[in-house]
Scaffold this motif. Structure first.
Motif, PDB file in Angstrom:
ATOM      1  N   ALA A   2       8.594  35.029  13.888  1.00 49.04           N
ATOM      2  CA  ALA A   2       7.370  35.244  12.859  1.00 49.04           C
ATOM      3  C   ALA A   2       6.439  36.390  13.315  1.00 49.04           C
ATOM      4  N   SER A   3       5.943  37.146  12.273  1.00 54.36           N
ATOM      5  CA  SER A   3       5.053  38.110  12.567  1.00 54.36           C
ATOM      6  C   SER A   3       3.909  37.781  13.421  1.00 54.36           C
ATOM      7  N   SER A   4       3.541  38.429  14.407  1.00 51.75           N
ATOM      8  CA  SER A   4       2.668  37.976  15.274  1.00 51.75           C
ATOM      9  C   SER A   4       1.529  39.327  15.641  1.00 51.75           C
ATOM     10  N   ARG A   5       1.657  40.347  14.778  1.00 50.50           N
ATOM     11  CA  ARG A   5       0.728  41.250  14.579  1.00 50.50           C
ATOM     12  C   ARG A   5      -0.385  40.860  13.499  1.00 50.50           C
ATOM     13  N   SER A   6      -1.235  40.123  13.883  1.00 52.22           N
ATOM     14  CA  SER A   6      -2.171  39.464  13.043  1.00 52.22           C
ATOM     15  C   SER A   6      -3.881  39.489  13.396  1.00 52.22           C
ATOM     16  N   LEU A   7      -3.885  40.255  14.568  1.00 51.27           N
ATOM     17  CA  LEU A   7      -5.422  40.320  15.154  1.00 51.27           C
ATOM     18  C   LEU A   7      -5.945  41.312  14.513  1.00 51.27           C
ATOM     19  N   HIS A   8      -6.957  41.458  14.100  1.00 50.82           N
ATOM     20  CA  HIS A   8      -7.912  42.458  13.369  1.00 50.82           C
ATOM     21  C   HIS A   8      -9.081  42.833  14.303  1.00 50.82           C
ATOM     22  N   THR A   9      -9.832  43.560  13.935  1.00 48.97           N
ATOM     23  CA  THR A   9     -11.054  44.180  14.802  1.00 48.97           C
ATOM     24  C   THR A   9     -11.832  43.297  15.416  1.00 48.97           C
ATOM     25  N   VAL A  10     -12.395  42.354  14.579  1.00 48.98           N
ATOM     26  CA  VAL A  10     -13.204  41.360  14.960  1.00 48.98           C
ATOM     27  C   VAL A  10     -12.673  40.469  16.229  1.00 48.98           C
ATOM     28  N   LEU A 133       0.680  28.715  21.397  1.00 46.60           N
ATOM     29  CA  LEU A 133       0.592  28.570  20.053  1.00 46.60           C
ATOM     30  C   LEU A 133       0.677  29.717  19.323  1.00 46.60           C
ATOM     31  N   GLY A 134       0.286  30.749  19.957  1.00 42.36           N
ATOM     32  CA  GLY A 134       0.282  32.205  19.291  1.00 42.36           C
ATOM     33  C   GLY A 134      -1.171  33.010  19.358  1.00 42.36           C
ATOM     34  N   ALA A 135      -1.226  34.229  19.269  1.00 48.65           N
ATOM     35  CA  ALA A 135      -2.345  35.167  19.396  1.00 48.65           C
ATOM     36  C   ALA A 135      -3.374  34.778  18.557  1.00 48.65           C
ATOM     37  N   ARG A 136      -2.950  34.138  17.165  1.00 48.62           N
ATOM     38  CA  ARG A 136      -4.000  33.957  16.297  1.00 48.62           C
ATOM     39  C   ARG A 136      -4.744  32.927  16.738  1.00 48.62           C
ATOM     40  N   ILE A 137      -4.207  31.883  17.205  1.00 52.06           N
ATOM     41  CA  ILE A 137      -4.935  30.647  17.538  1.00 52.06           C
ATOM     42  C   ILE A 137      -5.690  31.043  18.700  1.00 52.06           C
ATOM     43  N   ALA A 138      -5.302  31.855  19.790  1.00 50.93           N
ATOM     44  CA  ALA A 138      -5.874  31.913  20.857  1.00 50.93           C
ATOM     45  C   ALA A 138      -7.268  33.160  20.332  1.00 50.93           C
ATOM     46  N   ALA A 139      -7.119  33.721  19.508  1.00 49.00           N
ATOM     47  CA  ALA A 139      -8.269  34.678  18.871  1.00 49.00           C
ATOM     48  C   ALA A 139      -9.311  33.831  18.381  1.00 49.00           C
ATOM     49  N   ILE A 140      -8.953  32.956  17.378  1.00 47.44           N
ATOM     50  CA  ILE A 140      -9.907  31.939  16.807  1.00 47.44           C
ATOM     51  C   ILE A 140     -10.778  31.269  17.896  1.00 47.44           C
ATOM     52  N   GLN A 142     -11.342  32.284  21.126  1.00 43.36           N
ATOM     53  CA  GLN A 142     -12.076  33.201  21.650  1.00 43.36           C
ATOM     54  C   GLN A 142     -13.271  33.717  20.657  1.00 43.36           C
ATOM     55  N   LEU A 143     -13.202  33.704  19.206  1.00 41.81           N
ATOM     56  CA  LEU A 143     -14.256  34.138  18.554  1.00 41.81           C
ATOM     57  C   LEU A 143     -15.198  32.763  18.490  1.00 41.81           C
ATOM     58  N   VAL A 144     -14.852  31.586  18.509  1.00 41.57           N
ATOM     59  CA  VAL A 144     -15.817  30.666  18.528  1.00 41.57           C
ATOM     60  C   VAL A 144     -16.411  30.447  19.922  1.00 41.57           C
ATOM     61  N   MET A 145     -15.873  30.709  20.925  1.00 47.43           N
ATOM     62  CA  MET A 145     -16.580  30.780  22.299  1.00 47.43           C
ATOM     63  C   MET A 145     -17.474  32.126  22.197  1.00 47.43           C
ATOM     64  N   ALA A 146     -17.100  33.149  21.770  1.00 45.31           N
ATOM     65  CA  ALA A 146     -17.707  34.332  22.021  1.00 45.31           C
ATOM     66  C   ALA A 146     -19.220  34.102  21.078  1.00 45.31           C
ATOM     67  N   VAL A 147     -19.120  33.439  19.965  1.00 44.65           N
ATOM     68  CA  VAL A 147     -20.384  33.019  18.916  1.00 44.65           C
ATOM     69  C   VAL A 147     -21.156  32.191  19.842  1.00 44.65           C
ATOM     70  N   LEU A 274     -15.060  31.071  30.256  1.00 43.51           N
ATOM     71  CA  LEU A 274     -14.076  30.574  29.426  1.00 43.51           C
ATOM     72  C   LEU A 274     -13.779  31.859  28.444  1.00 43.51           C
ATOM     73  N   THR A 275     -14.573  32.658  28.007  1.00 45.30           N
ATOM     74  CA  THR A 275     -14.045  33.792  27.311  1.00 45.30           C
ATOM     75  C   THR A 275     -13.446  34.935  28.137  1.00 45.30           C
ATOM     76  N   THR A 276     -13.757  35.114  29.248  1.00 45.06           N
ATOM     77  CA  THR A 276     -13.176  36.106  30.375  1.00 45.06           C
ATOM     78  C   THR A 276     -11.640  35.578  30.570  1.00 45.06           C
ATOM     79  N   LEU A 277     -11.602  34.115  30.667  1.00 52.84           N
ATOM     80  CA  LEU A 277     -10.298  33.483  31.202  1.00 52.84           C
ATOM     81  C   LEU A 277      -9.330  33.618  30.299  1.00 52.84           C
ATOM     82  N   ASN A 278      -9.733  33.309  28.858  1.00 50.14           N
ATOM     83  CA  ASN A 278      -8.908  33.337  27.624  1.00 50.14           C
ATOM     84  C   ASN A 278      -8.570  34.938  27.376  1.00 50.14           C
ATOM     85  N   ALA A 279      -9.444  36.064  27.711  1.00 50.48           N
ATOM     86  CA  ALA A 279      -9.049  37.154  27.338  1.00 50.48           C
ATOM     87  C   ALA A 279      -8.116  37.586  28.355  1.00 50.48           C
TER      88      ALA A 279
END
Length: 439
Positions: A2-10, A133-140, A142-147, A274-279
């Motif tokens: 599956a294509s895993s190159r799905s992370l954008h700038t945000v 589960l994939g970079a996209r799930i981890a990124a979502i 991360q976004l929630v925790m960063a907000v 947790l944002t630092t850990l996830n990153a």
């Protein structure tokens, strides 16, 4: 696969900012005020400038080509391959950062030792499981925790800023000698260092030559603005005697009820950790998976899931390694701190690699046209900026050697020696097996 190159700038910017804003944000301003006075916000701006200079080589390296292996592949491609191996092995030790962040987060609950360590072990399993589960799930996530982290810090600034008094900022603006202010500037530069780690997410980034450098710039700007506002609010809301060498809870508690202060301290600290850990998970996993494919570690270890695109086996091994010190009761924090200097060393290697690229291949400068301002700098200017960045890195290393205790310095030296010896030995084996290119 599956294509895993799905992370954008945000997504990448959330990882970049999260990699910088750790638990230290709660005590940073108080420590800084104790060092240099209420003019700490000026040191924060100078520190932001130092961080920007230090970031230039990483911007150039990431925009010059597609490096799915991040800093490992950049260093190994632009410098002799053995240096790439050193970087890969250094990044392996980030697994103990993950343990340390999880333990610090669990300690916020105030539980006895055994439940705290079990909670930390569950946190490790949760976050590495999310990355499986994939970079996209981890990124979502991360976004929630960063907000939520931004909401906590934004609340602090919104509550305390109306109480800032110019008299407080003007009184004891600079303590001690100019050397104390310089010390504070280096301290703030170190506190803002870390957005370069976004380069290690190139394997899962959409159009990485564009999105990765853009995310670095965005995350550094967010961090500088946030830290400067926090410094102004903390130093100006109360007299210096009440805030110097104290955490943000002191200034906040003067204007809100105690339960709000407790919620801010616990919630803000938790999401900062947790944002630092996830990153950190992705900063380790994707470059090391690339190193596996290049023969620095068993190839099978770095294979990526056809369904999620994640290096599941590598993450599983990382989970076991991160759990071990928590279950055994050993101190992961000591080992974690024992790679602090080495991460700056990696940054310095990238600076040397970018300088070599500029001097060797002037035609590659066309790749930098997408970078604001840098696209208009001549080759000699870019080389000078890389040299300045290298000097900033060396200054940070010298500052860490001055401020760290002897045990942690020895830890950095020992781990560096292990990575160098391992890289030299494995590189000879790779040459015999025909691994002389990066994939």
């Amino acid at each position: 696969m599956a294509s895993s190159r799905s992370l954008h700038t945000v997504h990448l910017a959330a990882f970049g900012a999260g990699n910088v804003v750790g638990l230290g944000v709660m005590s940073m301003a108080g420590i800084g005020v104790g060092i240099t006075g209420t003019g700490l916000w000026l040191a924060a701006l100078v520190g932001g400038l130092g961080g920007a200079f230090a970031l230039v080589p990483q911007l150039l390296a990431s925009s010059s080509g597609d490096y799915p292996g991040g800093q490992y592949q950049q260093v190994g491609t632009l410098l002799p391959p053995v240096f790439g191996g050193i970087v890969a092995y250094i990044l392996c030790f980030l697994v103990f950062d993950i343990s340390a962040y999880a333990l610090s987060a669990a300690q916020l609950l105030g539980l006895p030792t055994l439940p705290t360590r079990l909670t930390a072990a569950l946190v490790v399993a949760l976050f590495l499981g999310v990355h499986m589960l994939g970079a996209r799930i981890a990124a979502i996530a991360q976004l929630v925790m960063a907000v939520l982290l931004a909401a906590a810090l934004g609340t602090y600034v919104a509550v305390t800023m109306p109480h800032v008094r110019l008299a407080n900022l003007a009184h004891y603006t600079f303590l001690g000698s100019p050397l104390a202010f310089l010390f504070a500037c280096v301290y703030m530069t170190f506190m803002m260092n870390g957005v370069a780690g976004v380069a290690n997410y190139a394997a899962v980034a959409d159009r990485p030559r564009v999105t990765v450098p853009r995310a670095m710039r965005v995350s550094l700007l967010l961090v500088v603005v946030t830290y400067a506002l926090i410094c102004v609010a903390d130093a100006g809301a109360l007299p210096i005697a009440q805030v110097a060498n104290r955490d943000l809870a002191v200034s906040l508690s003067a204007f809100v009820p105690a339960p709000v202060t407790v919620a801010f301290v616990v919630g803000g600290s938790a999401f900062a950790l947790l944002t630092t850990l996830n990153a950190a998970v992705g900063c380790m996993a994707y470059p090391v998976a690339s190193a596996c494919a290049d023969g620095w570690l068993p190839r099978e270890l770095g294979e990526r899931s056809a369904r999620t695109g994640a290096p599941v086996r590598l993450l599983s091994v990382g989970m076991i390694a991160a759990e071990c010190p928590l279950i055994a009761g050993n101190s992961a924090k000591t080992v974690s701190s024992s790679v602090t200097i080495l991460m700056i060393v990696v940054q310095a290697m990238v600076a040397v690699a970018a300088l070599r690229l500029i001097l060797r291949d002037g035609s590659s400068l066309c790749a930098f046209r997408s970078l604001p301002l840098l696209g208009r700098v001549p080759q000699s200017g870019l080389a000078a900026l890389c040299i300045v960045a290298l000097l900033v890195d060396l200054l940070l290393i010298a500052w860490l050697l001055y401020t760290m205790n002897r045990l942690l310095i020895i830890g950095n030296v020992v781990i560096f020696a292990i990575t160098v010896v391992a890289a030299v030995i494995v590189n000879k084996y790779r040459l015999i097996r025909g691994h002389n290119n990066y994939v």
